[in-house]
Scaffold this motif. Sequence first.
Motif, PDB file in Angstrom:
ATOM      1  N   VAL A 126       7.761  43.475  36.157  1.00 19.15           N
ATOM      2  CA  VAL A 126       9.104  42.925  36.002  1.00 19.15           C
ATOM      3  C   VAL A 126      10.046  43.833  36.780  1.00 19.15           C
ATOM      4  CG1 VAL A 126      10.925  42.368  34.335  1.00 19.15           C
ATOM      5  CG2 VAL A 126       8.521  42.053  33.736  1.00 19.15           C
ATOM      6  N   PRO A 127      10.866  43.279  37.656  1.00 19.79           N
ATOM      7  CA  PRO A 127      11.774  44.141  38.410  1.00 19.79           C
ATOM      8  C   PRO A 127      12.788  44.792  37.481  1.00 19.79           C
ATOM      9  CG  PRO A 127      12.236  41.833  38.870  1.00 19.79           C
ATOM     10  CD  PRO A 127      11.011  41.887  38.015  1.00 19.79           C
ATOM     11  N   PRO A 128      13.220  46.008  37.804  1.00 18.94           N
ATOM     12  CA  PRO A 128      14.187  46.695  36.925  1.00 18.94           C
ATOM     13  C   PRO A 128      15.534  45.968  36.937  1.00 18.94           C
ATOM     14  CG  PRO A 128      13.882  47.912  38.967  1.00 18.94           C
ATOM     15  CD  PRO A 128      12.873  46.795  38.962  1.00 18.94           C
ATOM     16  N   ALA A 129      16.245  46.124  35.848  1.00 14.27           N
ATOM     17  CA  ALA A 129      17.552  45.489  35.732  1.00 14.27           C
ATOM     18  C   ALA A 129      18.494  46.118  36.751  1.00 14.27           C
ATOM     19  CB  ALA A 129      18.108  45.669  34.323  1.00 14.27           C
ATOM     20  N   ARG A 130      19.260  45.272  37.446  1.00 15.19           N
ATOM     21  CA  ARG A 130      20.164  45.779  38.467  1.00 15.19           C
ATOM     22  C   ARG A 130      21.511  46.090  37.840  1.00 15.19           C
ATOM     23  NH1 ARG A 130      20.042  41.065  42.590  1.00 15.19           N
ATOM     24  NH2 ARG A 130      22.180  41.238  41.918  1.00 15.19           N
ATOM     25  N   ALA A 131      22.181  47.044  38.451  1.00 20.24           N
ATOM     26  CA  ALA A 131      23.551  47.324  38.020  1.00 20.24           C
ATOM     27  C   ALA A 131      24.416  46.144  38.444  1.00 20.24           C
ATOM     28  CB  ALA A 131      24.050  48.611  38.665  1.00 20.24           C
ATOM     29  N   MET A 132      25.491  45.921  37.726  1.00 20.04           N
ATOM     30  CA  MET A 132      26.360  44.792  38.022  1.00 20.04           C
ATOM     31  C   MET A 132      27.034  45.037  39.371  1.00 20.04           C
ATOM     32  SD  MET A 132      29.585  43.303  35.834  1.00 20.04           S
ATOM     33  CE  MET A 132      28.647  43.321  34.335  1.00 20.04           C
ATOM     34  N   PRO A 133      26.979  44.068  40.289  1.00 24.51           N
ATOM     35  CA  PRO A 133      27.648  44.258  41.573  1.00 24.51           C
ATOM     36  C   PRO A 133      29.150  44.432  41.379  1.00 24.51           C
ATOM     37  CG  PRO A 133      26.234  42.331  41.628  1.00 24.51           C
ATOM     38  CD  PRO A 133      26.269  42.809  40.219  1.00 24.51           C
ATOM     39  N   MET A 134      29.752  45.100  42.336  1.00 30.56           N
ATOM     40  CA  MET A 134      31.165  45.426  42.238  1.00 30.56           C
ATOM     41  C   MET A 134      32.028  44.167  42.087  1.00 30.56           C
ATOM     42  SD  MET A 134      33.439  47.559  44.961  1.00 30.56           S
ATOM     43  CE  MET A 134      33.564  46.300  46.193  1.00 30.56           C
ATOM     44  N   TRP A 135      31.704  43.099  42.785  1.00 29.35           N
ATOM     45  CA  TRP A 135      32.546  41.901  42.750  1.00 29.35           C
ATOM     46  C   TRP A 135      32.401  41.107  41.453  1.00 29.35           C
ATOM     47  CZ3 TRP A 135      28.629  42.832  46.135  1.00 29.35           C
ATOM     48  CH2 TRP A 135      27.448  42.109  45.937  1.00 29.35           C
ATOM     49  N   GLU A 136      31.379  41.453  40.613  1.00 26.26           N
ATOM     50  CA  GLU A 136      31.244  40.769  39.335  1.00 26.26           C
ATOM     51  C   GLU A 136      31.863  41.573  38.194  1.00 26.26           C
ATOM     52  OE1 GLU A 136      27.149  39.838  38.711  1.00 26.26           O
ATOM     53  OE2 GLU A 136      27.037  38.513  40.424  1.00 26.26           O
ATOM     54  N   ASP A 137      32.315  42.769  38.470  1.00 24.17           N
ATOM     55  CA  ASP A 137      32.950  43.612  37.454  1.00 24.17           C
ATOM     56  C   ASP A 137      34.320  43.021  37.135  1.00 24.17           C
ATOM     57  OD1 ASP A 137      33.781  45.612  35.798  1.00 24.17           O
ATOM     58  OD2 ASP A 137      33.843  47.178  37.345  1.00 24.17           O
ATOM     59  N   PRO A 138      34.577  42.701  35.837  1.00 29.04           N
ATOM     60  CA  PRO A 138      35.847  42.040  35.503  1.00 29.04           C
ATOM     61  C   PRO A 138      37.071  42.901  35.791  1.00 29.04           C
ATOM     62  CG  PRO A 138      34.590  42.525  33.514  1.00 29.04           C
ATOM     63  CD  PRO A 138      33.745  42.895  34.683  1.00 29.04           C
ATOM     64  N   GLU A 139      36.946  44.208  35.746  1.00 35.12           N
ATOM     65  CA  GLU A 139      38.103  45.074  35.946  1.00 35.12           C
ATOM     66  C   GLU A 139      38.355  45.366  37.427  1.00 35.12           C
ATOM     67  OE1 GLU A 139      37.365  48.584  33.714  1.00 35.12           O
ATOM     68  OE2 GLU A 139      37.178  47.517  31.825  1.00 35.12           O
ATOM     69  N   ILE A 140      37.398  45.101  38.296  1.00 32.31           N
ATOM     70  CA  ILE A 140      37.530  45.499  39.695  1.00 32.31           C
ATOM     71  C   ILE A 140      38.641  44.743  40.402  1.00 32.31           C
ATOM     72  CG2 ILE A 140      35.867  43.901  40.703  1.00 32.31           C
ATOM     73  CD1 ILE A 140      36.262  47.551  41.659  1.00 32.31           C
ATOM     74  N   GLU A 141      38.844  43.458  40.011  1.00 33.11           N
ATOM     75  CA  GLU A 141      39.877  42.658  40.666  1.00 33.11           C
ATOM     76  C   GLU A 141      41.254  43.291  40.469  1.00 33.11           C
ATOM     77  OE1 GLU A 141      41.298  38.015  40.990  1.00 33.11           O
ATOM     78  OE2 GLU A 141      39.649  38.555  39.665  1.00 33.11           O
ATOM     79  N   GLU A 142      41.510  43.756  39.245  1.00 33.79           N
ATOM     80  CA  GLU A 142      42.797  44.387  38.951  1.00 33.79           C
ATOM     81  C   GLU A 142      42.933  45.707  39.700  1.00 33.79           C
ATOM     82  OE1 GLU A 142      42.862  44.844  34.738  1.00 33.79           O
ATOM     83  OE2 GLU A 142      42.600  42.695  34.380  1.00 33.79           O
ATOM     84  N   ARG A 143      41.850  46.494  39.759  1.00 31.89           N
ATOM     85  CA  ARG A 143      41.923  47.796  40.426  1.00 31.89           C
ATOM     86  C   ARG A 143      42.128  47.634  41.924  1.00 31.89           C
ATOM     87  NH1 ARG A 143      36.644  50.064  38.054  1.00 31.89           N
ATOM     88  NH2 ARG A 143      36.551  51.191  40.028  1.00 31.89           N
ATOM     89  N   LEU A 144      41.445  46.653  42.533  1.00 36.42           N
ATOM     90  CA  LEU A 144      41.599  46.436  43.969  1.00 36.42           C
ATOM     91  C   LEU A 144      42.985  45.885  44.289  1.00 36.42           C
ATOM     92  CD1 LEU A 144      38.131  44.957  44.954  1.00 36.42           C
ATOM     93  CD2 LEU A 144      39.040  47.185  45.558  1.00 36.42           C
ATOM     94  N   ALA A 145      43.500  45.028  43.382  1.00 35.78           N
ATOM     95  CA  ALA A 145      44.836  44.447  43.593  1.00 35.78           C
ATOM     96  C   ALA A 145      45.894  45.545  43.620  1.00 35.78           C
ATOM     97  CB  ALA A 145      45.142  43.420  42.517  1.00 35.78           C
ATOM     98  N   GLY A 146      45.687  46.629  42.864  1.00 38.45           N
ATOM     99  CA  GLY A 146      46.615  47.757  42.860  1.00 38.45           C
ATOM    100  C   GLY A 146      46.690  48.405  44.239  1.00 38.45           C
ATOM    101  N   TYR A 147      45.634  48.289  45.038  1.00 39.68           N
ATOM    102  CA  TYR A 147      45.624  48.844  46.405  1.00 39.68           C
ATOM    103  C   TYR A 147      45.942  47.782  47.447  1.00 39.68           C
ATOM    104  CZ  TYR A 147      43.320  52.876  44.331  1.00 39.68           C
ATOM    105  OH  TYR A 147      43.007  53.966  43.574  1.00 39.68           O
ATOM    106  N   GLY A 148      46.158  46.521  47.010  1.00 37.29           N
ATOM    107  CA  GLY A 148      46.486  45.449  47.941  1.00 37.29           C
ATOM    108  C   GLY A 148      45.254  44.858  48.616  1.00 37.29           C
ATOM    109  N   ILE A 149      44.087  44.961  47.946  1.00 35.94           N
ATOM    110  CA  ILE A 149      42.844  44.440  48.512  1.00 35.94           C
ATOM    111  C   ILE A 149      42.269  43.408  47.559  1.00 35.94           C
ATOM    112  CG2 ILE A 149      40.497  45.028  49.271  1.00 35.94           C
ATOM    113  CD1 ILE A 149      41.516  47.876  49.707  1.00 35.94           C
ATOM    114  N   GLY A 150      41.780  42.289  48.094  1.00 38.06           N
ATOM    115  CA  GLY A 150      41.145  41.262  47.279  1.00 38.06           C
ATOM    116  C   GLY A 150      39.668  41.596  47.066  1.00 38.06           C
TER     117      GLY A 150
END
Length: 160
Positions: A126-150
């Motif tokens: 069974v392949p190991p569980a992957r870490a959640m990709p950056m674009w699926e992290d619910p908080e990343i959108e807010e953090r990137l928006a603070g820098y003006g990046i989508g």
Amino acid sequence: MPKYETPRNVRGERICQQCHDPDKPLRPSLGTKPVIYCSATCKQKAYENRKTERAIRAAVADAERRAARAAKSVTLPDKVTDFAGEEQQAGAAKSVALPLPGMPEIPSPAAVPDPPAPTPPLPAPVPPARAMPMWEDPEIEERLAGYGIGVDGQELVDGE
């Protein structure tokens, strides 16, 4: 014919070593090496003839070596008697293991147990569980928006 001796016609003019055409005398040499062919075609044909001649000589030599080797071979009888007095067909190989001094006794094939049954195949890993990709992290959108990046990595435009 020596290497640079060229055949001549009845008038004494040098002619091509390949085609021997008496009506086409060779041109004079421009350097130290004499001209021996009348054209590039004759030169190529001479090369192919030399190559074929070498291949024929090699094949004849190989056949002679094989014939000499076959003449030296020994003819074996149809039946052979081994050390134990058993008769067997000639060419049928029988393995005989003789113990060497200081070596343990080798068991006979009858004394060797059958190999164990093969084990069942293992299940697919069974392949190991992957870490959640950056674009699926619910908080990343807010953090990137603070820098003006989508989340797609592009710069945010006012109104988004």
